[in-house]
Design an enzyme around this catalytic site. Sequence first.
Site, PDB file in Angstrom:
ATOM      1  N   LEU A   1      -7.644   4.435 -14.800  1.00 24.35           N
ATOM      2  CA  LEU A   1      -7.108   4.203 -13.253  1.00 24.35           C
ATOM      3  C   LEU A   1      -6.209   3.537 -12.495  1.00 24.35           C
ATOM      4  CD1 LEU A   1     -10.614   5.079 -12.981  1.00 24.35           C
ATOM      5  CD2 LEU A   1     -10.965   2.687 -11.375  1.00 24.35           C
TER       6      LEU A   1
ATOM      7  N   GLY B   1     -15.624  -1.844 -17.574  1.00 27.97           N
ATOM      8  CA  GLY B   1     -14.892  -2.549 -16.612  1.00 27.97           C
ATOM      9  C   GLY B   1     -15.634  -2.492 -14.971  1.00 27.97           C
TER      10      GLY B   1
ATOM     11  N   GLY C   1     -16.046  -4.140 -11.888  1.00 27.35           N
ATOM     12  CA  GLY C   1     -16.407  -4.173 -10.717  1.00 27.35           C
ATOM     13  C   GLY C   1     -16.196  -3.036  -9.699  1.00 27.35           C
TER      14      GLY C   1
ATOM     15  N   SER D   1       0.848  -1.026   0.029  1.00 22.56           N
ATOM     16  CA  SER D   1       0.298  -0.214   0.326  1.00 22.56           C
ATOM     17  C   SER D   1       0.772   1.633  -0.029  1.00 22.56           C
ATOM     18  CB  SER D   1      -0.725   0.006   0.956  1.00 22.56           C
ATOM     19  OG  SER D   1      -1.549   1.407   1.667  1.00 22.56           O
TER      20      SER D   1
ATOM     21  N   LYS E   1     -13.887  -4.449   1.678  1.00 23.73           N
ATOM     22  CA  LYS E   1     -14.328  -3.488   2.091  1.00 23.73           C
ATOM     23  C   LYS E   1     -16.395  -3.532   2.008  1.00 23.73           C
ATOM     24  CE  LYS E   1     -11.606  -0.333  -1.247  1.00 23.73           C
ATOM     25  NZ  LYS E   1     -11.190   0.202  -2.427  1.00 23.73           N
TER      26      LYS E   1
END
Length: 290
Positions: free
Chosen positions: A227, A133, A135, A16, A68
Site C-alpha cells: 500500500l 496490519g 489499521g 497530500s 475519517k
Amino acid sequence: MDKQIYGIVGSPVEHSLSPAMQNAAFYHLKINAEYRLFEVSADDLERFLDNIRLEKNISGLNVTIPHKIKAKEYLERKGSLDEHSLVLGAVNTIKVSGDGSLRGFNTDGPGFYRSLVEDLKFEPEGRNIFVLGAGGAAKAIVMYLGAGPKSISVFDVDKKKAGELKSHYGKYFDEGKLNIISDAREIGSALAKNDLFVNATPVGMNESDPSPIPKSLIRPGLAVYDLVYNRAYTQLVKDANAAKAHALTGLGMLLYQGAASFEIWTGELPPVAVMRRALKEALTKRGALR
Ligand code: NAP
C-alpha cells in the site's frame, strides 16, 4: 457558474498528492473547479463541517487522517452515509448537495480493489489473502473484499487492533473466512497457503525501511500489493521482484480512490490516465519516484 471548490480535510494535509491529481482532472474535463488543502484540527472539524452545510461554499471533500472516523460520526448525526462507509465506520469522501446536505462514502476499498484487478491483474474472488496490519487501511480493504475471497488472514504487531478488527467485522464473514494470526512465528506457514500478500503497514514509507517480511517467505508467483505509494520501489517490492513474484506499490490505489471520489462529486467519468500522470509528476518533483 461560479467556481466549485473541493478539497481534502485533515491534519497534516500539506503533503497530500490529491490536489495534483484532482486539479488535473478538472482542468482536463474543463470543469470550473479547484481542489484545495484544508488543514483542520480534530477540535475544529465539527465547526468546519457545520459551516459547509450553512454556507454551501464547498462542493465535495476528501477526508484523511485523523478525521475519517469523526467525519463518519458527524454524518450519522447531521448528514447521511452510504452503506459501505456506515458498516466500515469511516468516511474518506463527502458529497455536498446544492441544499447543503452532506453524504459520506469511503472509496479506499474500491480504490484498492480496482488497482488490484486492473494493475496487478489479481482477481481476489475465491483466493486466499494475507493482510499485514489491522489499521484504517487494512479495515477498509478487508471490509470491501468481504465475502469474495476464500479466506482473509490478518496479522498486526498490535494484537489489540487485530482483535478489534475481528470483533467489529467478524459478523460479516462466514465461519473460518476471517482469521487473525496472533503469533508472528505463524506468518510464514500462513503465507505459504495464501495467493496474495498485502502490506497495510507504514513499513516502507521511509527509504531506509526494511521489508516488513523476510524475503525467504516470498515465493515465485505470489501476488504482493504494497500500500505504500510514496516511492516506486519499496524493499518488499524489490524482494518480490527478485523472487519472481508479482508486486506493486500503492500508487494505483491512491489513484482509483481519488477517481471514485471524483465520480461521486461530479457524476463524470474520471480521466484516470491524466490523474495517474499528475500523481507521478507530483511524486517525481518530490524526488520520490527515482
Ligand atoms: P495505521 O492505522 O497506522 O495501521 C498500521 C498498522 O500496522 C498499525 O496497527 C501498526 O501497529 C501495524 N504495524 C506496523 N508495523 C508492523 C509490522 N512490521 N507488522 C505488522 N503490523 C505492523 O496505518 P493505515 O492508515 O492503515 O496505513 C497503513 C499504510 O497504508 C500506510 O503506509 C499508508 O500510507 C498506506 N495507505 C495507502 C493508501 C493508498 O491509497 N495507497 C491508502 C491508505 C493507506 P503500531 O501502530 O503498533 O505500529
